[in-house]
Design an enzyme around this catalytic site. Structure first.
Site, PDB file in Angstrom:
ATOM      1  N   LYS A  46      -5.104   4.021 -11.463  1.00 38.11           N
ATOM      2  CA  LYS A  46      -4.959   2.620 -11.864  1.00 38.11           C
ATOM      3  C   LYS A  46      -4.081   2.500 -13.115  1.00 38.11           C
ATOM      4  CE  LYS A  46      -9.348   1.061  -9.862  1.00 38.11           C
ATOM      5  NZ  LYS A  46      -8.896   0.144  -8.838  1.00 38.11           N
ATOM      6  N   ASP A  89       0.861  -1.173   0.000  1.00 37.23           N
ATOM      7  CA  ASP A  89       0.000   0.000   0.000  1.00 37.23           C
ATOM      8  C   ASP A  89       0.895   1.218   0.000  1.00 37.23           C
ATOM      9  OD1 ASP A  89      -3.200   0.556   0.848  1.00 37.23           O
ATOM     10  OD2 ASP A  89      -1.833   2.233   1.167  1.00 37.23           O
ATOM     11  N   SER A 132     -14.928  -2.804  -9.952  1.00 35.55           N
ATOM     12  CA  SER A 132     -16.270  -3.215 -10.377  1.00 35.55           C
ATOM     13  C   SER A 132     -16.972  -2.067 -11.095  1.00 35.55           C
ATOM     14  CB  SER A 132     -17.100  -3.641  -9.163  1.00 35.55           C
ATOM     15  OG  SER A 132     -17.249  -2.549  -8.274  1.00 35.55           O
ATOM     16  N   HIS A 190     -12.909  -9.530 -10.030  1.00 35.95           N
ATOM     17  CA  HIS A 190     -13.756  -8.785  -9.096  1.00 35.95           C
ATOM     18  C   HIS A 190     -14.194  -9.683  -7.943  1.00 35.95           C
ATOM     19  CE1 HIS A 190     -17.828  -6.909  -8.051  1.00 35.95           C
ATOM     20  NE2 HIS A 190     -16.882  -6.304  -7.363  1.00 35.95           N
ATOM     21  N   ASN A 224     -17.339  -8.604  -1.370  1.00 34.88           N
ATOM     22  CA  ASN A 224     -17.068  -8.283   0.034  1.00 34.88           C
ATOM     23  C   ASN A 224     -18.129  -8.878   0.954  1.00 34.88           C
ATOM     24  OD1 ASN A 224     -15.632  -6.990   2.082  1.00 34.88           O
ATOM     25  ND2 ASN A 224     -16.858  -5.153   1.938  1.00 34.88           N
TER      26      ASN A 224
END
Length: 173
Positions: free
Chosen positions: A101, A37, A123, A144, A147
């Site tokens: 991205k 990260d 998504s 994808h 959650n």
């Protein structure tokens, strides 16, 4: 494109809700996981969260102490993108911003082996647009996850107009 199907290294980009869940699932499947990260404090917080989640599963009798320890041992925090050179699968789970991205995938592509699969967990963004600037868009695919990742055994695989069939087949396993 051919990749060994067992115990290949997975790199997870982003240590937020989705990234930490993806890291846990990959590590639970026995893969060495490199977790990155941009804010290193998020990486450490994600590993601690995964440890707490595993401890709850252990206390409920869903996993053994050994399993818990092995999953945590499988997750390694990384501090720079250059450390990811040994990864065979990259799963990006950063903020839903097209430019971020695109820039991340271009940086990754410049340091990774040409056989590394690049994937995104998005998504909401068009994968063809994310992969627009890639030199090898045939190795880019969508994965994808739903959650909460450790509880949902569902992954939607999305190929772009240029994704190689072998890449889609590999990530579908």
């Amino acid at each position: 494109m051919e990749i060994e199907a067992e115990n290949y290294t997975v790199a997870v980009m982003g240590a937020g809700t989705m990234g930490r869940g993806i890291a846990q699932v990959a590590a639970s499947a026995g893969h060495p996981v490199m977790l990155y990260d941009i804010a290193e404090k998020h990486t450490q917080a994600a590993i601690e969260f995964i440890g707490q989640r595993l401890e709850i599963s252990f206390r409920k009798g869903k996993i053994t102490e050994n399993s818990k320890e092995q999953v945590l041992k499988n997750i390694k925090p990384v501090h720079s993108l250059e450390e990811l050179f040994q990864s065979k699968l990259i799963i990006e789970a950063v903020v839903e911003d097209l430019k971020i991205k695109q820039e991340l995938f271009c940086m990754l592509e410049s340091i990774l082996d040409s056989g590394t699969i690049l994937s995104t967990n998005t998504s909401s963004l068009d994968l063809n647009k994310i992969g627009t600037n890639l030199k090898c868009p045939e190795r880019f695919v969508g994965m994808h996850f739903f959650n909460p990742v450790p509880l949902m055994s569902l992954v939607e695989i999305i190929h772009t107009t240029e994704t190689e069939r072998s890449v889609t087949e590999f990530v579908s396993r």
